[in-house]
Design an enzyme around this catalytic site. Sequence first.
Site, PDB file in Angstrom:
ATOM      1  N   GLN A 105      28.271  17.151  15.169  1.00  0.00           N
ATOM      2  CA  GLN A 105      28.202  17.321  13.870  1.00  0.00           C
ATOM      3  C   GLN A 105      28.392  18.589  13.099  1.00  0.00           C
ATOM      4  OE1 GLN A 105      25.264  14.448  12.265  1.00  0.00           O
ATOM      5  NE2 GLN A 105      25.936  13.047  13.871  1.00  0.00           N
ATOM      6  N   HIS A 171      22.892  16.125  12.119  1.00  0.00           N
ATOM      7  CA  HIS A 171      22.133  15.761  10.965  1.00  0.00           C
ATOM      8  C   HIS A 171      21.798  16.990  10.418  1.00  0.00           C
ATOM      9  CE1 HIS A 171      20.617  11.562  12.098  1.00  0.00           C
ATOM     10  NE2 HIS A 171      21.614  11.610  12.042  1.00  0.00           N
ATOM     11  N   GLU A 264      21.392   4.457   2.714  1.00  0.00           N
ATOM     12  CA  GLU A 264      20.809   4.089   1.291  1.00  0.00           C
ATOM     13  C   GLU A 264      21.261   5.341   0.319  1.00  0.00           C
ATOM     14  OE1 GLU A 264      16.637   4.310   3.088  1.00  0.00           O
ATOM     15  OE2 GLU A 264      16.433   6.395   1.796  1.00  0.00           O
ATOM     16  N   TYR A 274      10.550   9.964   0.348  1.00  0.00           N
ATOM     17  CA  TYR A 274      11.580   8.706   0.559  1.00  0.00           C
ATOM     18  C   TYR A 274      11.081   8.117   1.841  1.00  0.00           C
ATOM     19  CZ  TYR A 274      13.374  10.014  -3.642  1.00  0.00           C
ATOM     20  OH  TYR A 274      13.306  10.477  -5.300  1.00  0.00           O
ATOM     21  N   TYR A 285      17.945   3.140  16.673  1.00  0.00           N
ATOM     22  CA  TYR A 285      19.221   2.676  17.392  1.00  0.00           C
ATOM     23  C   TYR A 285      18.835   2.259  18.851  1.00  0.00           C
ATOM     24  CZ  TYR A 285      22.428   4.613  13.714  1.00  0.00           C
ATOM     25  OH  TYR A 285      23.143   4.698  12.713  1.00  0.00           O
TER      26      TYR A 285
END
Length: 391
Positions: A105, A171, A264, A274, A285
């Site tokens: 990523q 991430h 979300e 959070y 997963y």
Amino acid sequence: MKKISPAALFAAMIVAACSAGTTSNAAPADSASLDASGAQPATPLAEAPFAVREIARFDEPWAMTFLPRGKQALVTERSGKLKLWQEDGPTLDVAGVPAVAYGGQGGLGDVILAPDFATSGAIYLSWAEPGDGGTAGAVVGRAKLVQGAAPRLEGLQIIWKQDPKVTGRGHYSHRLAFSPDGQYLFIGSGERQKFDPAQDRKANLGKIVRLNPDGSVPADNPFASQGGVTAQIWSLGHRNILGLAFDGTGKLWQQEMGPKGGDEVNLVEAKANYGYPIVSNGDHYDGRDIPDHPTRPEFAAPKLWWNPSVSPAGLVWYGGDLYPGWKNSLLMGALSGQGLIRMQVDGDTLHKSDRWDFGTRIREVEVRDDGSVWLLTDGEGGKLLRLVPKG
């Protein structure tokens, strides 16, 4: 743990719609139930109130921002190229872009304009930077964009880094947004698939950080007195933040890609936690359970969530009038969900208003100053799309 079943809810919607004499794709009778659940049925693109027009193509585009007057836009390509798209001319390569850690990523990430861009020409970029021992981390830099036939960046300076750098290539998040008054830079910092750093205040992973435009820490940050990276933290307990947007009243919203069945959207508050990875409306997963948000009310709960996952990417507030009924909405791209999602803003709450099936991964959403909505599709041959209102 018992999670609300989207399949059961969707079936109930269909029964209610049929009993009312409507056909498939009808809106649910009880929008509150939809908002409180992970479900959101998609509508075929042919039924959308807009037509889709392809404008240009890019290689693995990740983010974009329009320049003043909207005739040009900067587009990042994940492999490390910054493009200057021109409505009335060729798309140009911008020189002076930093080397990036490309893979997984990682790569070149977000691009936004400085609040004083009209006079300073300054822009902000984020990217993945290699570290020692196979580690990497996101960084944010600012530079001056010199325009012309051969555009370039000058004076690039790194003003922020993820700390610590860790192994893995996921991430990074590294989404950027300036507060409406231009005084503060907010950065979404992912937890880098390491889980626990999201709750560790000695790391800035899994956090939203708040900085002055030069990268220094504002004196009124919630944990400023503790110094170090802790002083940067605005909120914590996040996973993979892929969208930051201020609405018309100055509230900050963020979306994040959750674990399986736990994507979300949150209203961001200073010092709020959070909950990730302690709570989530999704599960790991590998099948391991994560307790739902209601089991730990001390953690801030999402305003909306999705199960099955839609893999959110790109988030923008819409305040225009070009598309009837869209004023004061959040627009969000979906990767695995392959579409565009509209959420109506109602004070501190959100409503699942529309979801259109594009049949392709939507990476980025932006609004031009004329009120038109533009999208970037994901991957090789990614398309720049403009949504043209019907009628």
